[in-house]
Structures are given as C-alpha cells and as structure tokens.
Write an enzyme that holds these catalytic residues in place. Structure first.
Site, PDB file in Angstrom:
ATOM      1  N   ASN A  65      38.745  32.634  42.201  1.00 19.84           N
ATOM      2  CA  ASN A  65      39.669  31.901  43.077  1.00 19.84           C
ATOM      3  C   ASN A  65      39.996  32.743  44.306  1.00 19.84           C
ATOM      4  O   ASN A  65      40.058  33.979  44.238  1.00 19.84           O
ATOM      5  CB  ASN A  65      40.933  31.430  42.335  1.00 19.84           C
ATOM      6  CG  ASN A  65      41.676  32.520  41.594  1.00 19.84           C
ATOM      7  OD1 ASN A  65      41.099  33.521  41.187  1.00 19.84           O
ATOM      8  ND2 ASN A  65      42.965  32.329  41.415  1.00 19.84           N
ATOM      9  N   GLU A  67      42.765  32.639  47.284  1.00 18.44           N
ATOM     10  CA  GLU A  67      43.978  32.002  47.796  1.00 18.44           C
ATOM     11  C   GLU A  67      44.167  32.279  49.277  1.00 18.44           C
ATOM     12  O   GLU A  67      43.398  33.041  49.882  1.00 18.44           O
ATOM     13  CB  GLU A  67      45.182  32.478  46.957  1.00 18.44           C
ATOM     14  CG  GLU A  67      45.006  32.076  45.503  1.00 18.44           C
ATOM     15  CD  GLU A  67      46.179  32.406  44.609  1.00 18.44           C
ATOM     16  OE1 GLU A  67      47.065  33.181  45.024  1.00 18.44           O
ATOM     17  OE2 GLU A  67      46.211  31.889  43.483  1.00 18.44           O
ATOM     18  N   ASN A  68      45.190  31.649  49.853  1.00 18.62           N
ATOM     19  CA  ASN A  68      45.406  31.755  51.287  1.00 18.62           C
ATOM     20  C   ASN A  68      46.902  31.713  51.580  1.00 18.62           C
ATOM     21  O   ASN A  68      47.648  31.038  50.859  1.00 18.62           O
ATOM     22  CB  ASN A  68      44.695  30.585  51.992  1.00 18.62           C
ATOM     23  CG  ASN A  68      44.586  30.795  53.479  1.00 18.62           C
ATOM     24  OD1 ASN A  68      45.507  30.527  54.242  1.00 18.62           O
ATOM     25  ND2 ASN A  68      43.448  31.292  53.915  1.00 18.62           N
ATOM     26  N   TYR A  71      49.106  28.090  51.594  1.00 15.49           N
ATOM     27  CA  TYR A  71      48.850  27.916  50.162  1.00 15.49           C
ATOM     28  C   TYR A  71      47.835  26.830  49.805  1.00 15.49           C
ATOM     29  O   TYR A  71      47.006  27.008  48.925  1.00 15.49           O
ATOM     30  CB  TYR A  71      50.157  27.596  49.414  1.00 15.49           C
ATOM     31  CG  TYR A  71      51.127  28.747  49.298  1.00 15.49           C
ATOM     32  CD1 TYR A  71      50.864  30.004  49.847  1.00 15.49           C
ATOM     33  CD2 TYR A  71      52.339  28.562  48.643  1.00 15.49           C
ATOM     34  CE1 TYR A  71      51.782  31.049  49.735  1.00 15.49           C
ATOM     35  CE2 TYR A  71      53.262  29.606  48.528  1.00 15.49           C
ATOM     36  CZ  TYR A  71      52.972  30.842  49.072  1.00 15.49           C
ATOM     37  OH  TYR A  71      53.877  31.852  48.961  1.00 15.49           O
ATOM     38  N   CYS A  76      39.581  27.176  44.177  1.00 12.49           N
ATOM     39  CA  CYS A  76      39.446  27.498  42.747  1.00 12.49           C
ATOM     40  C   CYS A  76      38.114  28.198  42.474  1.00 12.49           C
ATOM     41  O   CYS A  76      37.118  27.989  43.200  1.00 12.49           O
ATOM     42  CB  CYS A  76      39.502  26.233  41.906  1.00 12.49           C
ATOM     43  SG  CYS A  76      41.133  25.493  41.783  1.00 12.49           S
ATOM     44  N   GLU A  78      35.959  27.669  40.057  1.00 12.21           N
ATOM     45  CA  GLU A  78      34.870  26.752  39.693  1.00 12.21           C
ATOM     46  C   GLU A  78      34.210  26.168  40.930  1.00 12.21           C
ATOM     47  O   GLU A  78      32.994  26.095  41.043  1.00 12.21           O
ATOM     48  CB  GLU A  78      35.402  25.601  38.825  1.00 12.21           C
ATOM     49  CG  GLU A  78      36.014  26.035  37.521  1.00 12.21           C
ATOM     50  CD  GLU A  78      37.517  26.275  37.626  1.00 12.21           C
ATOM     51  OE1 GLU A  78      37.952  26.837  38.661  1.00 12.21           O
ATOM     52  OE2 GLU A  78      38.235  25.937  36.687  1.00 12.21           O
ATOM     53  N   CYS A 110      41.265  22.513  36.653  1.00 11.67           N
ATOM     54  CA  CYS A 110      42.169  21.549  37.288  1.00 11.67           C
ATOM     55  C   CYS A 110      41.427  20.235  37.556  1.00 11.67           C
ATOM     56  O   CYS A 110      40.192  20.168  37.497  1.00 11.67           O
ATOM     57  CB  CYS A 110      42.750  22.125  38.585  1.00 11.67           C
ATOM     58  SG  CYS A 110      41.614  22.071  39.986  1.00 11.67           S
ATOM     59  N   CYS A 113      38.700  20.313  40.241  1.00 13.73           N
ATOM     60  CA  CYS A 113      37.453  20.966  39.820  1.00 13.73           C
ATOM     61  C   CYS A 113      36.665  20.081  38.873  1.00 13.73           C
ATOM     62  O   CYS A 113      35.425  20.072  38.885  1.00 13.73           O
ATOM     63  CB  CYS A 113      37.743  22.320  39.181  1.00 13.73           C
ATOM     64  SG  CYS A 113      38.229  23.541  40.416  1.00 13.73           S
TER      65      CYS A 113
HETATM   66  N1  THU Z   1      42.718  28.037  39.503  1.00 14.03           N
HETATM   67  C1  THU Z   1      41.359  28.107  39.418  1.00 14.03           C
HETATM   68  O1  THU Z   1      40.710  28.897  40.113  1.00 14.03           O
HETATM   69  N2  THU Z   1      40.740  27.280  38.561  1.00 14.03           N
HETATM   70  C2  THU Z   1      41.386  26.402  37.738  1.00 14.03           C
HETATM   71  O2  THU Z   1      40.745  25.595  37.088  1.00 14.03           O
HETATM   72  C3  THU Z   1      42.843  26.460  37.612  1.00 14.03           C
HETATM   73  C4  THU Z   1      43.536  27.108  38.757  1.00 14.03           C
HETATM   74  C5  THU Z   1      43.390  28.937  40.441  1.00 14.03           C
HETATM   75  C6  THU Z   1      43.951  28.250  41.640  1.00 14.03           C
HETATM   76  C7  THU Z   1      45.039  29.216  42.041  1.00 14.03           C
HETATM   77  O3  THU Z   1      44.455  30.231  42.848  1.00 14.03           O
HETATM   78  C8  THU Z   1      45.490  29.830  40.752  1.00 14.03           C
HETATM   79  O4  THU Z   1      44.476  29.572  39.813  1.00 14.03           O
HETATM   80  C9  THU Z   1      46.809  29.285  40.238  1.00 14.03           C
HETATM   81  O5  THU Z   1      46.787  27.914  40.170  1.00 14.03           O
END
Ligand code: THU
Length: 165
Positions: A65, A67-68, A71, A76, A78, A110, A113
């Site tokens: 993952n 992030e930025n 937000y 993600c 995946e 999520c 994804c």
């Molecule tokens: N996240 C993923 O990378 N994959 C998922 O399936 C669930 C959530 C990340 C997104 C964010 O950077 C962090 O987990 C918290 O939600």
C-alpha cells in the site's frame, strides 16, 4: 536482494498450466506478499499491507500500500500488484496472496480491490493470510458474489441517449 528479480520470479514448473497450487507454491506466494509488506508506505494509517500475484504463466508481481498526504489518493497493495502485472502485459491470474500485520485475523481485501480483481475474472484464488503464514483461500467470486464485470457492459448499449450529443 534484487527486488526487481523477486517480483518477476518464475514459480516451480510443477504448477505450470494449472490453477491448482502446491502447498509449497502457496507458502512462497505468501512469503513474497510478506516481503512486499515491508515496503509499505503507510505513515497515516500505520497499517502495512503486501500482495503478491501469480500470473497464469507463473510470474509473480508484488505490491504494497502507498498512502498519500491527500488521504483519498492512497493505493491498496492488491491494486498496486495487479497494476504492475497488467502494465507489464499480464492479465491472466491464478492467485493473489495478501499479507498484513494482523495476527488474529486473515487480512480481507477491501471492496474496491475485490472489484479490481474481478475485472480479470471471477474464478481465481485469493489467499488471505496471517503473519504466521496460515491462510484462508477464497475465490474472487466468493469475495464478490453477483458481481458486475466487463462482460456486463456488452449486454446493452444505448447509442442514442436522449439529451446527450
Ligand atoms: N489496505 C490495503 O492495502 N489493502 C486492503 O485490502 C485493505 C486496506 C490499505 C489501505 C490503507 O493504506 C491501509 O491499508 C489502511 O486502510
């Protein structure tokens, strides 16, 4: 270790051509997702996720993952791994493994994804793992039943939509 090599490594030939993966291959894919998790850029959530996707011809692409500060632009793990594979010309997948730091539950992808996976078929496997390497196997269809996908777009197209030029 050379990271580019890891992410495009070929899996053992005994799994060639079959969607069924040996336990050894599953373990290796999970290890690769755990390795990818170490690259997570998650300063805001502090929640690290890694993914490793196995193509039909046994190549592995990994993702974490990202992030930025804005937000909602976060990516993600995946989707990162899938996009890396697709951008290198691979669209047919056997499986994806997902890793997080949650010790007591299997990391669940999520909704976004799930839909992103479904774009490339419903009948392939998702390994939801724990840090100890144990996993739960589910198909994309089980994770996203009654889904909407590319085939549905071809069912009905309206070419003369009123009020549109
Ligand atoms: N996240 C993923 O990378 N994959 C998922 O399936 C669930 C959530 C990340 C997104 C964010 O950077 C962090 O987990 C918290 O939600």
């Amino acid at each position: 270790m050379d990271k580019v090599k890891i992410s495009k490594e070929m899996m053992p030939t005994k799994d060639q051509g079959s969607r069924h993966l040996s336990q050894e291959t599953v373990n290796k894919l999970i290890l690769q997702s755990q390795e990818a998790k170490k690259q997570a850029y998650s300063p805001y959530s502090k929640f690290r996720v890694g993914a490793a996707i196995l193509t039909f011809d046994n190549r592995v692409f990994t993702g974490c993952n990202v992030e930025n500060a804005c937000y909602n632009l976060g990516l993600c793990a995946e989707r990162n791994a899938i996009s890396k594979a697709v951008s290198e010309g691979y669209r047919t997948f056997k499986a994806i493994a997902i890793a997080s730091d949650l010790n007591d539950q299997f990391i669940s992808p999520c909704g976004g994804c799930r839909q992103f996976m479904r774009e490339f078929g419903s009948n392939w496997d998702v390994y939801l793992s724990k840090p100890d390497g144990s996993c739960l196997k589910m198909t994309v269809d089980e994770l996203l039943p009654a889904s909407f996908g590319p085939e549905d777009l071809s069912m009905k197209k309206v070419f003369d939509i009123p009020n549109e030029y």
